[in-house]
Enzyme design. Sequence first.
Site, short mmCIF file in Angstrom:
data_model
loop_
_atom_site.label_atom_id
_atom_site.label_comp_id
_atom_site.label_asym_id
_atom_site.label_seq_id
_atom_site.Cartn_x
_atom_site.Cartn_y
_atom_site.Cartn_z
N CYS A 1 11.56 -12.52 -1.77
CA CYS A 1 12.37 -12.41 -1.05
C CYS A 1 13.57 -13.61 -0.71
CB CYS A 1 12.76 -11.56 -0.12
SG CYS A 1 11.21 -10.34 -0.07
N SER B 1 8.46 -0.80 1.78
CA SER B 1 10.13 -1.86 2.32
C SER B 1 9.94 0.25 2.93
CB SER B 1 10.61 -2.20 2.08
OG SER B 1 10.77 -3.12 1.50
N THR C 1 12.80 15.42 -5.14
CA THR C 1 11.28 15.74 -6.14
C THR C 1 10.14 15.11 -6.18
OG1 THR C 1 12.53 17.15 -7.32
CG2 THR C 1 11.32 16.76 -8.09
#
Length: 395
Positions: A327, A74, A240
Amino acid sequence: MEHRVYADNAATTKLSSRALNAMMPYLTDNFGNASSIYTEGGAARKAVDQARETMAQCLHIKNPSELYFLSGGSEADNWAIKGAAELSLKKGKNHIISTKFEHHAVLHTLEYLEKHGYEVTLLDVHEDGLVRPEEFEAAIRENTGLATIMFANNEIGTIQPIQELSAIAKKHGVLFHTDAVQAVGTIPVNVEELGVDMLSLSGHKFHGPKGVGALYLRKGIRLPNLVHGGAQERGYRAGTENTAGIVGMAEALKESCEVMEERNIRLARLRDKLIDSLLTIDRSRINGDRVHRLPGNVNVCFHGVEGEALLLSLDLKGVAASSGSACTSGSLDPSHVLLAIGLPHEVAHGSVRLTFSTETTEEDVDYIISVLPPIIERLRAMSPLWERIIAQDNT
Ligand SMILES: *Cc1c(COP(=O)(O)O)cnc(C)c1O
């Protein structure tokens, strides 16, 4: 334990043990920050660099630095589409071409852009679940800056002629992105041959961990930064590094590429066996082309059956399946993909998607073949819709 068959691998796959083992050191002793200069950081940096090289090799990407790690499919779709739209606008181009059956990560991003002044053309998908290149070319205008067309569809598994489509885009100076989340790790993907400018992929669709993915971004295309902050991912995507996730994804992709050829021959045979068997059920039909199709995708609809009831009955029998994309299940709207290929609402409702992986066995498929037809029969026996269909037939 009761017999379970997991047949929803298009939604997500199980982490492979090879990937898990590769990840373990970076979840434990090698916890260092890949951007630090001391020894612990160095180990993490090396692992991230190695993962980028491994993945570039599997995907035939010339320059590993063209691969950017991020949180998944996504995010990759969002960055590619919003970023390239912004780039195009600088050249006065505000028109984007896509298709009606993209993943929501693409469709909803395009809706967002439409609200911000972009024009979007969604190409029709034919009954076979394929886009026609000549229709794509005909839709290109003076102000078209970007096209985004998915490689393989997550519901019906149809595979688009991406190489041909991207060549058309290039001819007209249009940036070309493909959501290849269902293709990478599943079928051969050769980025160089495909000629695309951008390509999205996601680790958890090919037995890697969740929450990690990548965008291939052709050298020279200067998308705006996705996340502002530190200098990670060449400054494009700060934060990070998810070292363990990245390492696991790369190992899973490497493994997928190693087993792919043999596995796909096996899965295509199992797929065809299941499709042939389900099509012997009265008033059933296959959704999407049978040939240009992912090796592990079965999507069949049964007239007079309610999809949710079918899924619940299958679950009670130990089979995890889906009516479309994860979904949309949970909502009663029929799948936008099935509507896009021309199925009427009530027929689209009676669809089931069964998707395989490396772990799927012949016994699993035989089990599905034994439990599914009686469920259809039982559901139809209590369905007013089915009664109406039969009554119509008899008049
Ligand atoms: C699963 C999927 C996505 C979303 O990927 P995430 O990593 O879950 O965000 C996007 N496109 C397609 C085609 C998918 O199947």
